[in-house]
Write a protein that holds these residues in place. Structure first.
Motif: not given
Length: 416
Positions: A239-261
Motif C-alpha cells: 500500500v502506498t499513497s495515491v500521489e506516489r502511485a501516480r509518480e511510479l506510473g503504475v495502474e493500482p487498485v485503489y482503496v475507497y473506504g474501510y470500516g470495522s466493528r
C-alpha cells in the motif's frame, strides 16, 4: 464522503503449498512478499525501513511476535509495524491501518502479509510432540473460539455455535436450508476453475447434494461448512499513497473506504451484549456498522459493487451478509440468491470468484488474506480461475469469531 481514493495498492503476491509438499507459514509469507515487491516494480531496499503489517499469527506457527519474526526473516527493519487482529478478520483491517499510515506520511510503503499452513502442518509444528495434520474443520477450529469455561464443557464447538445462528436466521428472517444449500452451490460454481481450490476437483454441486450430505450441526450439513485446505497459502500486498502511485506510473487498485466493528467474544457474552437492540440477539451483527463506515468514506454505494469477496465459512452467512451489508432488505437474502444475482452466468455481482472458503477452503487463518488477493486479481483482470467481466468496484468482507464477533469491510476499485 469523498470522490478521491484513500490509498493505492501497487503490488500483490501469493504462494500456495499442497498436502504432499507442505511449506511453513514463514516461507509462504516471504514468497508472497517477494512477489508483491517485484509486482510493484520496486526493489527490496524500497520497502526496508518502511511499514510491515501482518494478520493474525498463523495457527501453524504460534510463536509470539510473529510479525517481528517475519520482519527479521526478511531483514525489513520496519519503522511502522504490528500484528492486526480482530480475530482473523483483522487481515482486512490491514488495509485501513496501511492507508492511514501512507496518507499521514508515516511511511511511503506498507507491506501487508498473512500466511498459514494449519491444514497440512497442524498447530505448533515446531513442537515435535504436537505434530499432526488436521483432518477436518471441526478438529481445527472446534475449540478455538468457544468459551473454555462456560461453553466447551457443555459440548459447544464452533460448528454448533454457527448452527445456533443459522436456526435464528430461519426463525427470524425466514431463511431456509435450501437458501443455505444454494449459497454453497454458487460458491462451488465459481470455484471449480480455481487451481488451488480444495474442492474444485470435486466438480459442481446441486442443492440436493448439499441437502443430502451428512448433518454436522443442525441445520448445517457437511457441504454447508468450509473444508480444510489447500495445504498452505500466503498473500501480500503493498500500500502506498495515491500521489506516489501516480509518480511510479503504475495502474493500482485503489482503496475507497474501510470500516470495522468488534462486538463480542464467544457465543455466551454475545447473547448479553448491550450492543444488540434486544437481549439474546443472535442475528444482528456489527457488519451493518462496518459497511456503513466504509461506504461513508466514498461516493460509491452498494449499487456500484460488482464484486464481493468474503470468507463466509458457513453458507448460512451468505444470505445474512447480503442483507446486513445493504444489498437487500432483512429477510430477503435468500430471495436475492434465488433471483440469480450471484450466478457466474448472468448474475450482476461476482461472488467469491475463487470459490471462497466454502470451495477454495481454509488453510488456517490466512483465508482472509486469500480473499483480499482474489479481489485484487479480479480488479486487475488477472484471475487464476474464472475472471469476472467488467468489474470495477469490489467489496471485501471478513467475519471473525463466533457469530460475527468482528466484522471488517474494505471497498476497492480499479478506477479513480
Amino acid at each position: 464522503m469523498s470522490t478521491e481514493p484513500r490509498a493505492a495498492i501497487i503490488g500483490y503476491g501469493d504462494a500456495y503449498a499442497g498436502f504432499e509438499e507442505p511449506k511453513p507459514p514463514l516461507t509462504l509469507a516471504a514468497r508472497a512478499i517477494r512477489a508483491a515487491v517485484e509486482d510493484a516494480g520496486l526493489e527490496p531496499d524500497d520497502v526496508r525501513g518502511q511499514g510491515l503489517l501482518t494478520a493474525r499469527r498463523p495457527a501453524a506457527d504460534h510463536r509470539p511476535q510473529w510479525n517481528n519474526i517475519l520482519g527479521s526473516y526478511l531483514n525489513l527493519a520496519p519503522t511502522y509495524s504490528t500484528e492486526v487482529t480482530m480475530h482473523s478478520a483483522g487481515a482486512i483491517s490491514m488495509i485501513e491501518h496501511a492507508s492511514t499510515a501512507v496518507r499521514d506520511g508515516v511511511v511511503d510503503y506498507v507491506v501487508c502479509a498473512g500466511a498459514d499452513a494449519a491444514a497440512s502442518l497442524g498447530a505448533y509444528p515446531h513442537i515435535a510432540s504436537r505434530e499432526s495434520k488436521y483432518t477436518n474443520y471441526t478438529e481445527f477450529a472446534g475449540t478455538m473460539d468457544v468459551h473454555p469455561e462456560f461453553e466447551y464443557p457443555y459440548g459447544v464447538i464452533m460448528p454448533a455455535a454457527f448452527a445456533m445462528g443459522a436456526r435464528r436466521q430461519m426463525h427470524e428472517l425466514g431463511h431456509t436450508a435450501e437458501d443455505f444449500a444454494l449459497a454453497s452451490v454458487i460458491c462451488r460454481d465459481w470455484g471449480v476453475d480455481f487451481p488451488h481450490a480444495t474442492l474444485g476437483h470435486k466438480g459442481r454441486l446441486s442443492v440436493d447434494d448439499v441437502l443430502d450430505s451428512p448433518m454436522i450441526a443442525s441445520p448445517l450439513r457437511l457441504f454447508n461448512i468450509m473444508p480444510l485446505g489447500p495445504g498452505g497459502s500466503g498473500g501480500a500486498f503493498i500500500v502506498t499513497s495515491v500521489e506516489r502511485a501516480r509518480e511510479l506510473g503504475v495502474e493500482p487498485v485503489y482503496v475507497y473506504g474501510y470500516g470495522s466493528r468488534s462486538t463480542h467474544e464467544y457465543l455466551t457474552p454475545r447473547a448479553n451484549s448491550p450492543y444488540w437492540p434486544e437481549r439474546g440477539n443472535l442475528v444482528d451483527s456489527g457488519m451493518v456498522d462496518a459497511a456503513e463506515r466504509a461506504f461513508a468514506m466514498t461516493d460509491r454505494d452498494v449499487d456500484d459493487i460488482d464484486l464481493i469477496e468474503t470468507d463466509a465459512g458457513t453458507s448460512n452467512a451468505v444470505p445474512l451478509l447480503l442483507e446486513q451489508l445493504g444489498f437487500c432488505e432483512p429477510g430477503e437474502g435468500g430471495q436475492f440468491i434465488r433471483e440469480g444475482h450471484l450466478d457466474p452466468d448472468g448474475g450482476d455481482i461476482a461472488f467469491n470468484t475463487d470459490g471462497g472458503a466454502l470451495t477454495a477452503g481454509q488453510t488456517g487463518v490466512s483465508l482472509y488474506v486469500d480473499r483480499i488477493i482474489e479481489c485484487i486479481r479480479q480488479l486487475r483482470g488477472e484471475a487464476l480461475g474464472r475472471q469476472a467481466p467488467d468489474v470495477e468496484t469490489g467489496l471485501v468482507y471478513g467475519l471473525g469469531g463466533p457469530l460475527y464477533a468482528c466484522s471488517t469491510v474494505a471497498i476497492l476499485g480499479n478506477t479513480n
